[in-house]
Enzyme design. Structure first.
Site, PDB file in Angstrom:
ATOM      1  N   LYS A 241      23.217  76.425   6.386  1.00  0.00           N
ATOM      2  CA  LYS A 241      24.490  76.004   6.983  1.00  0.00           C
ATOM      3  C   LYS A 241      24.269  75.385   8.370  1.00  0.00           C
ATOM      4  CE  LYS A 241      29.197  77.763   7.263  1.00  0.00           C
ATOM      5  NZ  LYS A 241      30.071  78.881   6.893  1.00  0.00           N
ATOM      6  N   ASP A 242      23.368  75.973   9.156  1.00  0.00           N
ATOM      7  CA  ASP A 242      23.085  75.418  10.486  1.00  0.00           C
ATOM      8  C   ASP A 242      22.450  74.032  10.397  1.00  0.00           C
ATOM      9  OD1 ASP A 242      24.170  77.515  11.813  1.00  0.00           O
ATOM     10  OD2 ASP A 242      22.295  78.376  12.534  1.00  0.00           O
ATOM     11  N   GLU A 285      30.738  63.393  35.894  1.00  0.00           N
ATOM     12  CA  GLU A 285      30.657  63.220  34.448  1.00  0.00           C
ATOM     13  C   GLU A 285      31.803  63.971  33.778  1.00  0.00           C
ATOM     14  OE1 GLU A 285      28.423  60.716  33.802  1.00  0.00           O
ATOM     15  OE2 GLU A 285      26.946  61.885  32.701  1.00  0.00           O
TER      16      GLU A 285
END
Lengths: 421, 252
Positions: A241-242, A285
């Site tokens: 899944k990762d 940023e």
């Protein structure tokens, strides 16, 4: 404890002296993971991958970069133009920073939604905040290194925050600068620290994982693991899944990296630093904008700085501000509403942080700042009067019921995002 | 995945700062550039014409510090042509064995020489204004190519309520509307070797194409690699999804 078995003599020999094979087995293979984790649980490993990407590209960039006020800008262009695949390394590093923050922000909001900070995971949560603070310091100092206009003026604005400290303020600032303005000594020390901090992050990540693996992952239901029926071995279930999540995240990363590499940056940073010319608008940023908005929402300099630091440090006491015994927002109707309001508020703060301090932006900025802190102050009260929904008996029972009932994870968005195989 | 898209959109929103970064300048005109888009490449002919415009018009005041003559092969010059361009410049080299600086014709490894010795000299020659180096100009201004094109073609008479400061020119695309640079491009400012008619519009497009390349010469390599990487990652992700489903099949 370990279920690790082998007949290989070499592995046995090593294992007896350094139990590295059983260690890997216990933490990456057999490691019991709640079987109901949804895709929001992908972002921890994604953040880890981004840290590695940043370290690897950063080491390569350091081989070509010159940390000197007269050479830094030119050496950055040298990397972009003359170093083989230098443009790839630099854009990967610059956009990788944004992707790292994106993953970490999703990871943090996931933790807030599902109550992952609650007992017994307070120290795990603290380690996460420390990583986040180290990341902000690292990113800020990294942004200074190309020595463009925005680098220089961001460094000036942010270091000047410390001049708000009573009495010692000016002394602290010139100590940080290594002189009487942001100049070559400042660049040198920022470079040194920018190289150091990622390895400190790496170390804290290990403590973070240590604490995680000791008490195991939280899950979308927020209830404890009661036995083996509630868990799956990490491999192959969550490795698969990762990895899938990494592929999808990689597409987003690659899009920015190859087709919009300067989109998240600022044009002014392609102008060499000039201490005599101040840019019309100094903006950090994107990942700093919400905090920048809080800083500027307060008309008093010292109080603004205090509010900005407080907005981060307040996360440390979140486990105690939230008095509810129920972890997951899925079972907390009031908290769930408040969570989404908080998320929207953070996005509004981010937008305001990118706008000039004038007119309606001031009003919205102050309101949003007040709401930010109100979220935390409201938590103890909500835990007291909120009536949580009934919790399932166990993860296994909830998963079985859900498969029978055609997909009924309590949280709509998470359920749709989650693949139900 | 929907959540990621929302967050990405939110991140994108944060960077929408350009609108105010340009101050009160008018929004630049929108031009279609050959090098835009996923597969866009620099228009070699336009870039070469643009180099001619740079050399004959801009280079009197503006440097091009980061471009070496060897780089010119990237916009389609042959190595011999690039050598000829280089040799037309005089480069100060040295010191030689006698300790003297000396002049020699440019070589491929040389960079475009700067028009002024130093910033003071540049300002002295331009009534106090500093003509910026053009190597990165396209990336260093909000609006990018469109801004530069608009600026070059945007000169005009000031409206009645605007009083220009001494030595300044009116250009609505420039922040503050007053710019120290006089209108640089005029009809037939250069005579193009390929017979293209040198209108102001054409000159501005060409020199902008050239400077877009100068700002990011590795863009084509980047996009080429990007297409391959994206294709790979998309296909790989589909496969990983299939693997994930297969692995989880016994759990559902």
């Amino acid at each position: 404890m370990s279920g690790f078995q082998t007949n290989n003599a070499v592995i046995k020999w090593i294992e007896y002296r350094l139990p590295i094979f059983s260690y890997v087995n216990d933490h990456l293979v057999d490691y019991p993971t709640p079987k109901n984790l949804n895709y929001w649980w992908n972002f921890g490993s994604l953040a880890g991958v981004m840290l590695v990407v940043q370290i690897v590209t950063g080491i390569v960039l350091a081989m070509h970069y010159q940390p000197h006020a007269d050479l830094a800008f030119a050496s950055t262009e040298h990397i972009m133009r003359d170093v083989n695949y230098g443009w790839l390394m630099r854009y990967m590093h610059a956009n990788g920073g944004s992707m790292f923050f994106l993953a970490v922000y999703i990871h943090i909001f996931r933790g807030i939604y599902y109550g992952s900070y609650k007992a017994p995971r307070e120290i795990l949560w603290w380690m996460g905040i420390i990583i986040f603070i180290l990341m902000m310091a690292t990113a800020f100092m990294g942004y200074v290194l190309p020595w463009g206009q925005m680098s220089f003026w961001a460094a000036t604005v942010i270091t000047n925050l410390f001049s708000a400290v009573p009495i010692a303020g000016e002394a602290i600032v010139s100590w940080m600068w290594g002189g009487f303005s942001v100049d070559n000594p400042t660049l040198n020390r920022f470079y040194s620290l920018h190289y150091l901090l990622p390895f400190m992050i790496f170390a804290v990540v290990f403590i973070h994982l240590w604490a995680l693996h000791h008490r195991k992952s939280n899950n979308p239901l927020g209830i404890d693991i009661k036995g083996p029926q509630d868990t799956l071995p990490f491999h192959p279930y969550y490795t698969a899944k990762d990895l899938y999540g990494m592929g999808v995240f990689g597409v987003l990363f690659a899009f920015f990296l190859f087709f919009a590499p300067n989109y998240l940056g600022h044009p002014d940073n392609y102008i060499p630093a000039d201490p005599l010319v101040t840019p019309a608008h100094i903006v950090p940023e994107w990942y700093f904008l919400p905090f920048y908005a809080i800083l500027r929402a307060i008309p008093d300099k010292l109080l603004g700085v205090v509010a900005m630091f407080a907005s981060i440090l307040i996360l440390f006491v979140l486990p105690w501000l939230d008095t509810s015994k129920v972890r997951s927002a899925s079972f907390r109707p009031v908290y769930k509403l408040l969570f989404w309001a908080f998320l929207v508020d953070c996005i509004v703060l981010g937008y305001i942080g990118g706008q000039p301090v004038e007119g309606v932006f001031i009003v919205i900025g102050r309101l949003a700042t007040a709401l930010y802190f109100l979220f935390f102050l409201a938590l103890p009260l909500i835990g007291w009067f909120e009536k949580p929904k009934k919790l399932p008996e166990s993860i296994a029972k909830a998963v079985l019921k859900e498969d029978g009932g055609g997909g009924g994870t309590p949280e709509g968005a998470a359920a749709r995002a989650e693949d139900r195989g | 995945m929907r959540g990621i898209a929302i967050l990405a959109a939110a991140a994108a929103l944060f960077t929408a700062q350009d609108a105010f970064a340009a101050g009160n300048a008018e929004a630049p005109k929108s031009v279609d550039w050959a090098h835009e888009g996923l597969f866009g490449t620099y228009d070699r002919a336009a870039a070469q014409r643009g180099m001619q415009v740079y050399r004959e018009v801009c280079s009197g005041c503006h440097g091009l510090n980061y471009i070496a003559f060897r780089n010119l092969t990237e916009i389609g010059l042959t190595e011999d042509q690039a050598k000829v361009v280089a040799a037309e410049y005089t480069i100060v080299d040295g010191p030689n064995d006698e300790g003297e600086m000396f002049e020699r014709p440019g070589k491929l490894s040389d960079y475009f020489p700067a028009p002024f010795e130093n910033e003071k000299a540049a300002r002295a020659a331009n009534s106090g204004a500093m003509p910026p180096d053009l190597s990165l100009i396209v990336k260093a201004r909000p609006g990018f190519e469109n801004y530069l094109y608009s600026l070059l073609t945007g000169y005009g008479e000031p409206p009645e309520n605007v009083e220009l400061m001494e030595g300044m020119f009116y250009n609505p695309y420039f922040p503050g509307h007053q710019i120290a640079m006089g209108e640089p491009l005029g009809e037939d400012a250069v005579e193009y070797a390929d017979g293209t008619k040198a209108t102001v519009d054409q000159l501005a497009r060409d020199v902008t194409s050239f400077l877009a390349w100068a700002a990011e010469p590795t863009m084509e390599a980047r996009k080429r690699m990007g297409v391959k990487v994206m294709l790979f990652l998309i296909i790989f992700s589909v496969l990983l999804y299939a693997v994930k489903r297969k692995v989880w099949a016994d759990q559902h």
